[in-house]
Design a protein around this motif. Sequence first.
Motif, PDB file in Angstrom:
ATOM      1  N   THR A  29       0.895  -1.114  -0.030  1.00  0.00           N
ATOM      2  CA  THR A  29      -0.036  -0.100  -0.021  1.00  0.00           C
ATOM      3  C   THR A  29       0.840   1.224  -0.036  1.00  0.00           C
ATOM      4  O   THR A  29       1.660   1.420   0.890  1.00  0.00           O
ATOM      5  CB  THR A  29      -0.952   0.112   1.367  1.00  0.00           C
ATOM      6  OG1 THR A  29      -1.685  -1.068   1.307  1.00  0.00           O
ATOM      7  CG2 THR A  29      -1.837   1.225   1.332  1.00  0.00           C
ATOM      8  N   TRP A  30       0.727   1.962  -0.994  1.00  0.00           N
ATOM      9  CA  TRP A  30       1.657   3.041  -1.115  1.00  0.00           C
ATOM     10  C   TRP A  30       1.112   4.480  -0.725  1.00  0.00           C
ATOM     11  O   TRP A  30      -0.132   4.772  -1.019  1.00  0.00           O
ATOM     12  CB  TRP A  30       1.997   3.342  -2.729  1.00  0.00           C
ATOM     13  CG  TRP A  30       2.881   2.354  -3.297  1.00  0.00           C
ATOM     14  CD1 TRP A  30       2.484   1.200  -3.679  1.00  0.00           C
ATOM     15  CD2 TRP A  30       4.318   2.522  -3.344  1.00  0.00           C
ATOM     16  NE1 TRP A  30       3.595   0.523  -4.145  1.00  0.00           N
ATOM     17  CE2 TRP A  30       4.811   1.276  -3.942  1.00  0.00           C
ATOM     18  CE3 TRP A  30       5.230   3.565  -3.172  1.00  0.00           C
ATOM     19  CZ2 TRP A  30       6.140   1.193  -4.334  1.00  0.00           C
ATOM     20  CZ3 TRP A  30       6.501   3.242  -3.514  1.00  0.00           C
ATOM     21  CH2 TRP A  30       7.003   2.037  -4.043  1.00  0.00           C
ATOM     22  N   ALA A  31       1.700   5.133   0.061  1.00  0.00           N
ATOM     23  CA  ALA A  31       1.206   6.443   0.732  1.00  0.00           C
ATOM     24  C   ALA A  31       1.864   7.485  -0.052  1.00  0.00           C
ATOM     25  O   ALA A  31       1.113   8.607  -0.411  1.00  0.00           O
ATOM     26  CB  ALA A  31       1.642   6.798   2.102  1.00  0.00           C
ATOM     27  N   THR A  32       3.030   7.336  -0.489  1.00  0.00           N
ATOM     28  CA  THR A  32       3.659   8.368  -1.570  1.00  0.00           C
ATOM     29  C   THR A  32       4.739   7.702  -2.298  1.00  0.00           C
ATOM     30  O   THR A  32       4.873   6.464  -2.111  1.00  0.00           O
ATOM     31  CB  THR A  32       4.571   9.458  -0.650  1.00  0.00           C
ATOM     32  OG1 THR A  32       5.595   8.896   0.196  1.00  0.00           O
ATOM     33  CG2 THR A  32       3.509  10.153   0.410  1.00  0.00           C
ATOM     34  N   GLU A  33       5.578   8.440  -3.176  1.00  0.00           N
ATOM     35  CA  GLU A  33       6.551   7.679  -3.764  1.00  0.00           C
ATOM     36  C   GLU A  33       7.573   7.140  -2.784  1.00  0.00           C
ATOM     37  O   GLU A  33       8.231   6.217  -3.265  1.00  0.00           O
ATOM     38  CB  GLU A  33       7.111   8.519  -4.955  1.00  0.00           C
ATOM     39  CG  GLU A  33       5.960   8.760  -6.308  1.00  0.00           C
ATOM     40  CD  GLU A  33       6.785   9.665  -7.544  1.00  0.00           C
ATOM     41  OE1 GLU A  33       7.938  10.175  -7.239  1.00  0.00           O
ATOM     42  OE2 GLU A  33       5.851  10.017  -8.327  1.00  0.00           O
ATOM     43  N   GLU A  34       7.743   7.863  -1.806  1.00  0.00           N
ATOM     44  CA  GLU A  34       8.906   7.520  -0.908  1.00  0.00           C
ATOM     45  C   GLU A  34       8.429   6.829   0.479  1.00  0.00           C
ATOM     46  O   GLU A  34       9.310   6.413   1.206  1.00  0.00           O
ATOM     47  CB  GLU A  34       9.330   8.907  -0.109  1.00  0.00           C
ATOM     48  CG  GLU A  34      10.001   9.780  -1.360  1.00  0.00           C
ATOM     49  CD  GLU A  34      11.477   8.957  -1.443  1.00  0.00           C
ATOM     50  OE1 GLU A  34      12.227   8.978  -0.398  1.00  0.00           O
ATOM     51  OE2 GLU A  34      11.950   8.691  -2.683  1.00  0.00           O
ATOM     52  N   PHE A  35       7.206   6.023   0.578  1.00  0.00           N
ATOM     53  CA  PHE A  35       6.576   5.371   1.664  1.00  0.00           C
ATOM     54  C   PHE A  35       5.585   4.373   0.976  1.00  0.00           C
ATOM     55  O   PHE A  35       4.726   4.727   0.483  1.00  0.00           O
ATOM     56  CB  PHE A  35       6.202   6.225   2.540  1.00  0.00           C
ATOM     57  CG  PHE A  35       5.867   5.547   3.837  1.00  0.00           C
ATOM     58  CD1 PHE A  35       6.790   5.061   4.736  1.00  0.00           C
ATOM     59  CD2 PHE A  35       4.709   4.991   4.049  1.00  0.00           C
ATOM     60  CE1 PHE A  35       6.471   4.351   6.028  1.00  0.00           C
ATOM     61  CE2 PHE A  35       4.239   4.212   5.272  1.00  0.00           C
ATOM     62  CZ  PHE A  35       5.191   4.083   6.084  1.00  0.00           C
ATOM     63  N   ALA A  36       5.846   3.213   1.404  1.00  0.00           N
ATOM     64  CA  ALA A  36       4.987   2.057   1.110  1.00  0.00           C
ATOM     65  C   ALA A  36       5.055   1.033   2.326  1.00  0.00           C
ATOM     66  O   ALA A  36       6.017   0.986   3.166  1.00  0.00           O
ATOM     67  CB  ALA A  36       5.244   1.422   0.023  1.00  0.00           C
ATOM     68  N   ALA A  48      10.632   3.064   3.186  1.00  0.00           N
ATOM     69  CA  ALA A  48      10.755   4.274   3.017  1.00  0.00           C
ATOM     70  C   ALA A  48      12.011   4.957   2.351  1.00  0.00           C
ATOM     71  O   ALA A  48      13.275   4.310   2.467  1.00  0.00           O
ATOM     72  CB  ALA A  48      10.463   5.321   4.354  1.00  0.00           C
ATOM     73  N   THR A  52      12.942  10.489   3.561  1.00  0.00           N
ATOM     74  CA  THR A  52      12.221  10.384   4.888  1.00  0.00           C
ATOM     75  C   THR A  52      12.592  10.492   6.064  1.00  0.00           C
ATOM     76  O   THR A  52      12.291  11.125   7.022  1.00  0.00           O
ATOM     77  CB  THR A  52      11.126   9.290   5.022  1.00  0.00           C
ATOM     78  OG1 THR A  52      12.019   8.115   5.019  1.00  0.00           O
ATOM     79  CG2 THR A  52      10.347   9.314   3.763  1.00  0.00           C
TER      80      THR A  52
END
Length: 132
Positions: A29-36, A48, A52
């Motif tokens: 589940t991706w929150a942003t391109e920098e965090f899943a 991350a 981050t």
Amino acid sequence: MEFVSVRMITADVARLVAFYERALGVPATWATEEFAELRTPGAALAIAGTGTAPLFAPDSARPATNHSVIVEFLVDDVDRVHQDLTGFVSDVVAGPTTMPWGNRSLLFRDPDGTLVNFFTPVTPAALQKYGR
């Protein structure tokens, strides 16, 4: 208190997420391109990007430098998982081996070099410990 996740900092989020999606068989589940996050019944594996880490504290985490932590996952059949990952995981440290504490373990490294242990309890004590 409840343990909810382990977060890995990496220079290549997409590569590491793709690796764990394949290895765990769980979609991220991706929150942003920098965090899943990859959620399992017991906890989540968060991945991350290096951008981050300074949000917590500058120079608090450096990617691909872990030499002391093994990330572990309980699997139903470690020998079957080993067969399924053959050709995908290139850095197998130890093939399926029954450990003195009753787990059959497969130890390998992810693309950033982190040790990963997939294990299946096989002795009566280990089976009882994990409710199997």
